[in-house]
Design a protein around this motif. Structure first.
Motif, PDB file in Angstrom:
ATOM      1  N   SER A  45     -18.602   8.898  17.939  1.00  0.00           N
ATOM      2  CA  SER A  45     -17.297   8.332  18.305  1.00  0.00           C
ATOM      3  C   SER A  45     -17.460   7.179  19.292  1.00  0.00           C
ATOM      4  O   SER A  45     -16.793   6.142  19.183  1.00  0.00           O
ATOM      5  N   LEU A  46     -18.349   7.360  20.265  1.00  0.00           N
ATOM      6  CA  LEU A  46     -18.595   6.306  21.249  1.00  0.00           C
ATOM      7  C   LEU A  46     -19.189   5.066  20.592  1.00  0.00           C
ATOM      8  O   LEU A  46     -18.777   3.938  20.887  1.00  0.00           O
ATOM      9  N   LEU A  47     -20.148   5.277  19.712  1.00  0.00           N
ATOM     10  CA  LEU A  47     -20.759   4.135  19.013  1.00  0.00           C
ATOM     11  C   LEU A  47     -19.723   3.421  18.153  1.00  0.00           C
ATOM     12  O   LEU A  47     -19.656   2.188  18.135  1.00  0.00           O
ATOM     13  N   GLY A  48     -18.905   4.195  17.447  1.00  0.00           N
ATOM     14  CA  GLY A  48     -17.864   3.601  16.611  1.00  0.00           C
ATOM     15  C   GLY A  48     -16.820   2.861  17.437  1.00  0.00           C
ATOM     16  O   GLY A  48     -16.373   1.775  17.059  1.00  0.00           O
ATOM     17  N   TYR A  49     -16.451   3.426  18.587  1.00  0.00           N
ATOM     18  CA  TYR A  49     -15.459   2.802  19.458  1.00  0.00           C
ATOM     19  C   TYR A  49     -15.968   1.483  20.020  1.00  0.00           C
ATOM     20  O   TYR A  49     -15.185   0.546  20.254  1.00  0.00           O
ATOM     21  N   SER A  50     -17.287   1.407  20.234  1.00  0.00           N
ATOM     22  CA  SER A  50     -17.858   0.206  20.837  1.00  0.00           C
ATOM     23  C   SER A  50     -17.945  -0.978  19.867  1.00  0.00           C
ATOM     24  O   SER A  50     -17.993  -2.134  20.304  1.00  0.00           O
ATOM     25  N   LEU A  51     -17.966  -0.694  18.567  1.00  0.00           N
ATOM     26  CA  LEU A  51     -18.205  -1.753  17.575  1.00  0.00           C
ATOM     27  C   LEU A  51     -17.228  -2.930  17.671  1.00  0.00           C
ATOM     28  O   LEU A  51     -17.654  -4.089  17.675  1.00  0.00           O
ATOM     29  N   PRO A  52     -15.907  -2.695  17.769  1.00  0.00           N
ATOM     30  CA  PRO A  52     -14.979  -3.838  17.883  1.00  0.00           C
ATOM     31  C   PRO A  52     -15.118  -4.614  19.192  1.00  0.00           C
ATOM     32  O   PRO A  52     -14.617  -5.729  19.308  1.00  0.00           O
ATOM     33  N   HIS A  53     -15.799  -4.014  20.169  1.00  0.00           N
ATOM     34  CA  HIS A  53     -15.972  -4.647  21.480  1.00  0.00           C
ATOM     35  C   HIS A  53     -17.281  -5.427  21.581  1.00  0.00           C
ATOM     36  O   HIS A  53     -17.599  -5.956  22.643  1.00  0.00           O
ATOM     37  N   LEU A  54     -18.015  -5.481  20.482  1.00  0.00           N
ATOM     38  CA  LEU A  54     -19.289  -6.201  20.472  1.00  0.00           C
ATOM     39  C   LEU A  54     -19.124  -7.588  19.867  1.00  0.00           C
ATOM     40  O   LEU A  54     -18.535  -7.736  18.798  1.00  0.00           O
ATOM     41  N   LYS A  55     -19.648  -8.591  20.529  1.00  0.00           N
ATOM     42  CA  LYS A  55     -19.584  -9.960  20.018  1.00  0.00           C
ATOM     43  C   LYS A  55     -20.884 -10.358  19.311  1.00  0.00           C
ATOM     44  O   LYS A  55     -20.909 -11.270  18.496  1.00  0.00           O
ATOM     45  N   ASN A  56     -21.953  -9.665  19.646  1.00  0.00           N
ATOM     46  CA  ASN A  56     -23.266  -9.967  19.113  1.00  0.00           C
ATOM     47  C   ASN A  56     -23.465  -9.262  17.769  1.00  0.00           C
ATOM     48  O   ASN A  56     -23.453  -8.036  17.683  1.00  0.00           O
ATOM     49  N   GLU A  57     -23.632 -10.044  16.697  1.00  0.00           N
ATOM     50  CA  GLU A  57     -23.768  -9.479  15.356  1.00  0.00           C
ATOM     51  C   GLU A  57     -25.014  -8.605  15.230  1.00  0.00           C
ATOM     52  O   GLU A  57     -24.985  -7.548  14.588  1.00  0.00           O
ATOM     53  N   GLU A  58     -26.110  -9.044  15.809  1.00  0.00           N
ATOM     54  CA  GLU A  58     -27.362  -8.281  15.738  1.00  0.00           C
ATOM     55  C   GLU A  58     -27.214  -6.942  16.447  1.00  0.00           C
ATOM     56  O   GLU A  58     -27.691  -5.902  15.971  1.00  0.00           O
ATOM     57  N   LEU A  59     -26.514  -6.961  17.581  1.00  0.00           N
ATOM     58  CA  LEU A  59     -26.288  -5.737  18.337  1.00  0.00           C
ATOM     59  C   LEU A  59     -25.347  -4.798  17.574  1.00  0.00           C
ATOM     60  O   LEU A  59     -25.541  -3.578  17.573  1.00  0.00           O
ATOM     61  N   ARG A  60     -24.358  -5.376  16.908  1.00  0.00           N
ATOM     62  CA  ARG A  60     -23.448  -4.561  16.106  1.00  0.00           C
ATOM     63  C   ARG A  60     -24.208  -3.849  14.987  1.00  0.00           C
ATOM     64  O   ARG A  60     -23.983  -2.665  14.712  1.00  0.00           O
ATOM     65  N   HIS A  61     -25.132  -4.579  14.373  1.00  0.00           N
ATOM     66  CA  HIS A  61     -25.948  -3.986  13.311  1.00  0.00           C
ATOM     67  C   HIS A  61     -26.808  -2.849  13.878  1.00  0.00           C
ATOM     68  O   HIS A  61     -26.965  -1.799  13.240  1.00  0.00           O
ATOM     69  N   HIS A  62     -27.338  -3.058  15.079  1.00  0.00           N
ATOM     70  CA  HIS A  62     -28.156  -2.037  15.745  1.00  0.00           C
ATOM     71  C   HIS A  62     -27.333  -0.781  16.013  1.00  0.00           C
ATOM     72  O   HIS A  62     -27.798   0.348  15.784  1.00  0.00           O
ATOM     73  N   PHE A  63     -26.104  -0.955  16.483  1.00  0.00           N
ATOM     74  CA  PHE A  63     -25.233   0.180  16.774  1.00  0.00           C
ATOM     75  C   PHE A  63     -24.858   0.914  15.488  1.00  0.00           C
ATOM     76  O   PHE A  63     -24.794   2.146  15.467  1.00  0.00           O
ATOM     77  N   GLU A  64     -24.577   0.172  14.434  1.00  0.00           N
ATOM     78  CA  GLU A  64     -24.218   0.789  13.157  1.00  0.00           C
ATOM     79  C   GLU A  64     -25.370   1.643  12.626  1.00  0.00           C
ATOM     80  O   GLU A  64     -25.168   2.741  12.104  1.00  0.00           O
ATOM     81  N   HIS A  65     -26.584   1.149  12.763  1.00  0.00           N
ATOM     82  CA  HIS A  65     -27.767   1.892  12.335  1.00  0.00           C
ATOM     83  C   HIS A  65     -27.949   3.146  13.189  1.00  0.00           C
ATOM     84  O   HIS A  65     -28.223   4.239  12.678  1.00  0.00           O
ATOM     85  N   HIS A  66     -27.765   2.984  14.494  1.00  0.00           N
ATOM     86  CA  HIS A  66     -27.914   4.105  15.421  1.00  0.00           C
ATOM     87  C   HIS A  66     -26.848   5.162  15.161  1.00  0.00           C
ATOM     88  O   HIS A  66     -27.100   6.367  15.303  1.00  0.00           O
ATOM     89  N   LEU A  67     -25.659   4.727  14.765  1.00  0.00           N
ATOM     90  CA  LEU A  67     -24.554   5.636  14.481  1.00  0.00           C
ATOM     91  C   LEU A  67     -24.947   6.621  13.387  1.00  0.00           C
ATOM     92  O   LEU A  67     -24.705   7.829  13.492  1.00  0.00           O
ATOM     93  N   GLY A  68     -25.568   6.090  12.326  1.00  0.00           N
ATOM     94  CA  GLY A  68     -25.997   6.952  11.233  1.00  0.00           C
ATOM     95  C   GLY A  68     -27.055   7.949  11.670  1.00  0.00           C
ATOM     96  O   GLY A  68     -27.072   9.104  11.208  1.00  0.00           O
ATOM     97  N   GLU A  69     -27.922   7.548  12.573  1.00  0.00           N
ATOM     98  CA  GLU A  69     -29.000   8.420  13.047  1.00  0.00           C
ATOM     99  C   GLU A  69     -28.479   9.566  13.912  1.00  0.00           C
ATOM    100  O   GLU A  69     -29.109  10.628  13.992  1.00  0.00           O
ATOM    101  N   GLU A  70     -27.343   9.353  14.570  1.00  0.00           N
ATOM    102  CA  GLU A  70     -26.822  10.351  15.500  1.00  0.00           C
ATOM    103  C   GLU A  70     -25.909  11.382  14.838  1.00  0.00           C
ATOM    104  O   GLU A  70     -25.526  12.371  15.480  1.00  0.00           O
ATOM    105  N   GLU A  71     -25.571  11.197  13.594  1.00  0.00           N
ATOM    106  CA  GLU A  71     -24.654  12.115  12.921  1.00  0.00           C
ATOM    107  C   GLU A  71     -25.220  13.530  12.870  1.00  0.00           C
ATOM    108  O   GLU A  71     -26.393  13.731  12.571  1.00  0.00           O
ATOM    109  N   ARG A  72     -24.372  14.495  13.230  1.00  0.00           N
ATOM    110  CA  ARG A  72     -24.669  15.921  13.126  1.00  0.00           C
ATOM    111  C   ARG A  72     -25.735  16.412  14.120  1.00  0.00           C
ATOM    112  O   ARG A  72     -26.180  17.558  14.022  1.00  0.00           O
ATOM    113  N   HIS A  73     -26.106  15.589  15.079  1.00  0.00           N
ATOM    114  CA  HIS A  73     -27.067  16.058  16.076  1.00  0.00           C
ATOM    115  C   HIS A  73     -26.458  17.142  16.965  1.00  0.00           C
ATOM    116  O   HIS A  73     -27.199  17.977  17.512  1.00  0.00           O
ATOM    117  N   ASP A  74     -25.155  17.141  17.105  1.00  0.00           N
ATOM    118  CA  ASP A  74     -24.501  18.184  17.890  1.00  0.00           C
ATOM    119  C   ASP A  74     -24.713  19.568  17.266  1.00  0.00           C
ATOM    120  O   ASP A  74     -24.798  20.571  17.968  1.00  0.00           O
TER     121      ASP A  74
END
Length: 206
Positions: A45-74
């Motif tokens: 949720s935090l990673l998803g919430y941060s995406l619209p607040h990112l101006k850097n395209e490369e960083l957005r791609h990094h967050f999107e990739h990280h988002l998939g890696e964090e799924e279901r870790h809870d």
């Protein structure tokens, strides 16, 4: 600005205050797993919430990739709790735990999405250092209930190097913002640990 040194200093300070032998106590370990579950379920949720607040395209791609890696870790923490003979319903989310992740939504909104990297850097660093040491201490003691620690101790070194590399490429202002959040996250996590240990003392004294 040396990001790697800042995170290493943070890890040394935290490890000094929290010996890796803490989780030999089943009750302390169970409470930590529960509090970890409570905040880790907000990672995507935090990673998803941060995406619209990112101006850097490369960083957005990094967050999107990280988002998939964090799924279901809870669910890893939840399964460890069950294999420890406990149930998540036995635990209440502590106030420092709530503050630990609640505050990140505020920081993202008012400081930008890159601020979240301070929170991420602290947790990734914790996994590679303190959590790995803790796993080695209890892997034979709490057999079958250490999957969360094992996965993060083994997978996160790669994540940590990626995070440091990404942060180092940002502007000085952004790096300063990230460092502030790193130290802020460390302090709140330490408060959570203190609360866990104080709760344990009360239970033992009862």
């Amino acid at each position: 600005m040396n990001i790697k040194k800042a995170y290493q200093d943070s890890m040394k300070k935290f490890s000094k205050n929290n010996p890796s032998t803490l989780f030999k106590d089943k009750e302390v370990y169970g409470e930590w797993l529960a509090q970890t579950y409570f905040f880790v379920r907000h990672s995507t949720s935090l990673l998803g919430y941060s995406l619209p607040h990112l101006k850097n395209e490369e960083l957005r791609h990094h967050f999107e990739h990280h988002l998939g890696e964090e799924e279901r870790h809870d669910l890893l923490a939840l399964k460890d709790i069950e294999r420890l003979g406990k149930n998540i319903s036995q635990y209440q989310e502590m106030i420092p735990t709530q503050a630990f992740y609640h505050s990140q939504y505020y920081r993202i909104s008012f400081e930008g999405g890159t601020s979240l990297l301070g929170y991420i850097l602290f947790l990734e660093g914790l996994a590679v250092n303190w959590a790995k040491d803790s796993y080695m201490e209890i892997k034979d003691l709490h057999k079958g209930s250490v999957l969360f620690l094992k996965v993060h101790a083994e997978e996160d070194p790669h994540h940590l190097e990626e995070a440091i590399k990404t942060i180092s490429s940002l502007s000085q202002n952004e790096q300063e913002c990230i460092l502030r959040n790193l130290h802020y996250s460390e302090e709140l996590y330490q408060q959570m640990m203190h609360c866990i240990l104080e709760q344990h003392k009360k239970v033992k004294a009862a």
